[in-house]
Design a protein around this motif. Structure first.
Motif, PDB file in Angstrom:
ATOM      1  N   HIS A 131      -0.283   0.522  15.992  1.00 39.48           N
ATOM      2  CA  HIS A 131      -0.101   1.867  15.436  1.00 39.48           C
ATOM      3  C   HIS A 131       0.198   1.808  13.931  1.00 39.48           C
ATOM      4  CE1 HIS A 131       0.167   2.655  19.706  1.00 39.48           C
ATOM      5  NE2 HIS A 131       0.245   3.956  19.495  1.00 39.48           N
ATOM      6  N   HIS A 132      -0.494   0.898  13.227  1.00 34.63           N
ATOM      7  CA  HIS A 132      -0.172   0.700  11.808  1.00 34.63           C
ATOM      8  C   HIS A 132      -0.492   1.921  10.959  1.00 34.63           C
ATOM      9  CE1 HIS A 132      -4.400  -0.060  10.701  1.00 34.63           C
ATOM     10  NE2 HIS A 132      -4.482  -0.769  11.818  1.00 34.63           N
ATOM     11  N   ARG A 133      -1.514   2.684  11.317  1.00 29.01           N
ATOM     12  CA  ARG A 133      -1.817   3.892  10.533  1.00 29.01           C
ATOM     13  C   ARG A 133      -0.704   4.918  10.672  1.00 29.01           C
ATOM     14  NH1 ARG A 133      -6.744   2.287  12.587  1.00 29.01           N
ATOM     15  NH2 ARG A 133      -8.356   1.818  11.031  1.00 29.01           N
ATOM     16  N   MET A 134      -0.257   5.141  11.895  1.00 33.54           N
ATOM     17  CA  MET A 134       0.844   6.070  12.130  1.00 33.54           C
ATOM     18  C   MET A 134       2.120   5.584  11.448  1.00 33.54           C
ATOM     19  SD  MET A 134       2.434   7.288  15.816  1.00 33.54           S
ATOM     20  CE  MET A 134       0.787   7.680  16.430  1.00 33.54           C
ATOM     21  N   LEU A 135       2.386   4.300  11.566  1.00 25.24           N
ATOM     22  CA  LEU A 135       3.578   3.738  10.941  1.00 25.24           C
ATOM     23  C   LEU A 135       3.505   3.861   9.426  1.00 25.24           C
ATOM     24  CD1 LEU A 135       6.233   2.110  11.022  1.00 25.24           C
ATOM     25  CD2 LEU A 135       4.842   0.024  11.077  1.00 25.24           C
ATOM     26  N   SER A 136       2.365   3.550   8.833  1.00 27.74           N
ATOM     27  CA  SER A 136       2.225   3.616   7.373  1.00 27.74           C
ATOM     28  C   SER A 136       2.435   5.043   6.872  1.00 27.74           C
ATOM     29  CB  SER A 136       0.841   3.109   6.958  1.00 27.74           C
ATOM     30  OG  SER A 136       0.679   1.751   7.301  1.00 27.74           O
ATOM     31  N   MET A 153       0.903  -9.955   9.544  1.00 23.53           N
ATOM     32  CA  MET A 153       0.913  -8.774  10.412  1.00 23.53           C
ATOM     33  C   MET A 153       1.088  -7.478   9.629  1.00 23.53           C
ATOM     34  SD  MET A 153       4.678  -8.289  12.133  1.00 23.53           S
ATOM     35  CE  MET A 153       4.412  -6.522  12.193  1.00 23.53           C
ATOM     36  N   TRP A 154       1.665  -7.589   8.418  1.00 22.67           N
ATOM     37  CA  TRP A 154       1.935  -6.406   7.603  1.00 22.67           C
ATOM     38  C   TRP A 154       0.758  -6.009   6.713  1.00 22.67           C
ATOM     39  CZ3 TRP A 154       5.804  -3.734   9.243  1.00 22.67           C
ATOM     40  CH2 TRP A 154       6.963  -4.337   9.726  1.00 22.67           C
ATOM     41  N   THR A 155      -0.348  -6.744   6.741  1.00 24.56           N
ATOM     42  CA  THR A 155      -1.443  -6.485   5.807  1.00 24.56           C
ATOM     43  C   THR A 155      -1.914  -5.023   5.811  1.00 24.56           C
ATOM     44  OG1 THR A 155      -2.176  -8.783   5.902  1.00 24.56           O
ATOM     45  CG2 THR A 155      -3.770  -7.172   5.102  1.00 24.56           C
ATOM     46  N   PRO A 156      -2.150  -4.395   6.976  1.00 27.88           N
ATOM     47  CA  PRO A 156      -2.574  -2.987   6.940  1.00 27.88           C
ATOM     48  C   PRO A 156      -1.524  -2.060   6.323  1.00 27.88           C
ATOM     49  CG  PRO A 156      -3.043  -3.955   9.084  1.00 27.88           C
ATOM     50  CD  PRO A 156      -2.174  -4.925   8.353  1.00 27.88           C
ATOM     51  N   VAL A 157      -0.256  -2.332   6.585  1.00 26.46           N
ATOM     52  CA  VAL A 157       0.819  -1.511   6.009  1.00 26.46           C
ATOM     53  C   VAL A 157       0.893  -1.732   4.498  1.00 26.46           C
ATOM     54  CG1 VAL A 157       3.317  -1.115   6.005  1.00 26.46           C
ATOM     55  CG2 VAL A 157       2.104  -1.491   8.172  1.00 26.46           C
ATOM     56  N   ILE A 158       0.763  -2.967   4.067  1.00 26.63           N
ATOM     57  CA  ILE A 158       0.766  -3.274   2.634  1.00 26.63           C
ATOM     58  C   ILE A 158      -0.367  -2.522   1.940  1.00 26.63           C
ATOM     59  CG2 ILE A 158       0.328  -5.104   0.940  1.00 26.63           C
ATOM     60  CD1 ILE A 158       1.833  -7.015   2.828  1.00 26.63           C
ATOM     61  N   ASN A 159      -1.552  -2.549   2.525  1.00 28.69           N
ATOM     62  CA  ASN A 159      -2.695  -1.863   1.914  1.00 28.69           C
ATOM     63  C   ASN A 159      -2.459  -0.358   1.804  1.00 28.69           C
ATOM     64  OD1 ASN A 159      -4.147  -4.222   1.566  1.00 28.69           O
ATOM     65  ND2 ASN A 159      -5.211  -4.058   3.522  1.00 28.69           N
ATOM     66  N   ALA A 160      -1.774   0.209   2.776  1.00 31.06           N
ATOM     67  CA  ALA A 160      -1.519   1.651   2.773  1.00 31.06           C
ATOM     68  C   ALA A 160      -0.421   2.056   1.791  1.00 31.06           C
ATOM     69  CB  ALA A 160      -1.147   2.109   4.180  1.00 31.06           C
ATOM     70  N   LEU A 161       0.528   1.148   1.525  1.00 26.78           N
ATOM     71  CA  LEU A 161       1.691   1.506   0.705  1.00 26.78           C
ATOM     72  C   LEU A 161       1.628   0.996  -0.731  1.00 26.78           C
ATOM     73  CD1 LEU A 161       2.810   2.189   3.573  1.00 26.78           C
ATOM     74  CD2 LEU A 161       5.009   1.278   2.798  1.00 26.78           C
ATOM     75  N   LYS A 162       0.718   0.077  -1.030  1.00 27.76           N
ATOM     76  CA  LYS A 162       0.776  -0.623  -2.313  1.00 27.76           C
ATOM     77  C   LYS A 162       0.491   0.269  -3.516  1.00 27.76           C
ATOM     78  CE  LYS A 162      -3.972  -2.430  -2.063  1.00 27.76           C
ATOM     79  NZ  LYS A 162      -4.779  -3.667  -1.942  1.00 27.76           N
ATOM     80  N   LEU A 202       6.864  -6.755  -0.538  1.00 27.42           N
ATOM     81  CA  LEU A 202       7.146  -8.179  -0.399  1.00 27.42           C
ATOM     82  C   LEU A 202       7.256  -8.501   1.091  1.00 27.42           C
ATOM     83  CD1 LEU A 202       9.916  -8.709  -3.116  1.00 27.42           C
ATOM     84  CD2 LEU A 202       7.486  -9.267  -3.295  1.00 27.42           C
ATOM     85  N   ALA A 203       6.409  -9.408   1.584  1.00 32.96           N
ATOM     86  CA  ALA A 203       6.410  -9.773   2.999  1.00 32.96           C
ATOM     87  C   ALA A 203       6.517 -11.285   3.122  1.00 32.96           C
ATOM     88  CB  ALA A 203       5.143  -9.262   3.676  1.00 32.96           C
ATOM     89  N   PRO A 204       7.715 -11.809   3.308  1.00 31.12           N
ATOM     90  CA  PRO A 204       7.866 -13.266   3.443  1.00 31.12           C
ATOM     91  C   PRO A 204       7.492 -13.754   4.833  1.00 31.12           C
ATOM     92  CG  PRO A 204       9.997 -12.199   3.645  1.00 31.12           C
ATOM     93  CD  PRO A 204       9.015 -11.107   3.333  1.00 31.12           C
ATOM     94  N   ASP A 205       7.054 -14.996   4.908  1.00 28.06           N
ATOM     95  CA  ASP A 205       6.965 -15.702   6.181  1.00 28.06           C
ATOM     96  C   ASP A 205       8.361 -16.225   6.502  1.00 28.06           C
ATOM     97  OD1 ASP A 205       4.176 -15.442   6.566  1.00 28.06           O
ATOM     98  OD2 ASP A 205       3.783 -17.170   5.279  1.00 28.06           O
ATOM     99  N   LEU A 206       8.916 -15.823   7.632  1.00 20.23           N
ATOM    100  CA  LEU A 206      10.222 -16.332   8.025  1.00 20.23           C
ATOM    101  C   LEU A 206      10.112 -17.802   8.434  1.00 20.23           C
ATOM    102  CD1 LEU A 206      11.598 -13.260  10.026  1.00 20.23           C
ATOM    103  CD2 LEU A 206      12.033 -13.876   7.642  1.00 20.23           C
TER     104      LEU A 206
END
Length: 269
Positions: A250-255, A33-42, A48-52
């Motif tokens: 809202h991943h763009r806004m969040l990123s 679920m974090w892939t778009p945020v990871i791409n924006a912040l990397k 680091l995004a673990p599977d719980l």
């Protein structure tokens, strides 16, 4: 003599270089679920995004054991041990409950805590209206699960957090993933409802940032407000037009918001 806790195989997405940002997903989700945020912040951060437990490629929780938040921490904490200055922690929903437990344990360094609608249900007990809705929602889910009506239970769960008809609109592969999460969701609710969490965080030095959508269910909107009231170093941001699925919708806004806020910390330079 107590049984030794199980040893689980876990998985994590990793990308980027720089100050570490730990991303914790919510119930019935995964690190994906974090892939778009990871791409924006990397480009600026190490993500680091673990599977719980029980999600993605991390092992399921054995049925013969009661799940505790400490069990989630056993898999998460080693990812951010021994970091100079610690890590920023960004967490959604049940991941926010794990993040609060991580901060309270104090065994790893935390630069900042960003909680997106944490389902810290114990806190909702302070608001009778919010707690009554929590009990109606959880009771409806539990009754369906007790009757082994898994599809009805997950429809109840998904449509509550999103909107009516969301479950029916999902493709079958997504619904299959959700069905597998049903038992873990019950365990997560028990853990989130039993633990006060924030009562020992009143004097933490790092900033605590709370995010909610203005279209989200009442309990999570009240929970972030109550946390903001209890922690003197907390701030609250409301995203217009967003519901509980905010990190996806809202991943763009969040990123963009994270890039601004995390860079604003002196520790992240």
């Amino acid at each position: 003599m107590s049984m030794p806790r199980p040893i689980l195989r876990n998985a994590v997405l990793a990308a980027g270089l720089g100050t570490t940002v730990l991303l914790l997903h919510g119930s019935a989700s995964s690190s994906a679920m974090w892939t778009p945020v990871i791409n924006a912040l990397k480009a600026r951060f190490r993500l680091l995004a673990p599977d719980l437990i029980g999600y993605g490629r991390t092992d399921s929780w054995p049925k013969e054991y009661e799940l505790h938040l400490a069990d989630e921490l056993r898999l998460v904490e080693p990812l951010v041990e021994h970091l100079p200055g610690g890590a920023h922690v960004v967490a959604h929903s049940y991941g926010g409950v794990v993040a609060l437990a991580l901060a309270r344990a104090g065994r790893v360094g935390v630069r900042s805590l960003t909680l997106i609608e944490p389902v810290a249900f114990h806190i909702a007990r302070a608001d009778p209206q919010a707690w009554a809705e929590v009990e109606r929602f959880s009771g409806g889910f539990g009754e369906r699960m007790a009757k082994r009506e898994i599809d009805d239970a997950m429809r109840h769960f998904v449509d509550y957090w999103s909107s009516a008809g969301t479950w029916e609109a999902m493709d079958e592969s997504t619904r299959a993933h959700m069905r597998r999460a049903a038992l873990k969701i019950m365990q997560e609710f028990d853990a989130a409802s039993a633990d006060p969490l924030v009562d020992t965080l009143r004097h933490v030095a790092f900033p605590v940032r709370l995010i909610a959508g203005d279209m989200s269910p009442l309990p999570v909107r009240r929970i972030v407000g109550l946390i903001a009231e209890r922690l003197p170093n907390a701030s609250l941001e409301v995203f217009a037009g967003a519901n509980h699925l905010l990190p996806s919708t809202h991943h763009r806004m969040l990123s963009a918001w994270l890039l601004e806020k995390l860079d604003a910390d002196p520790a992240s330079t």
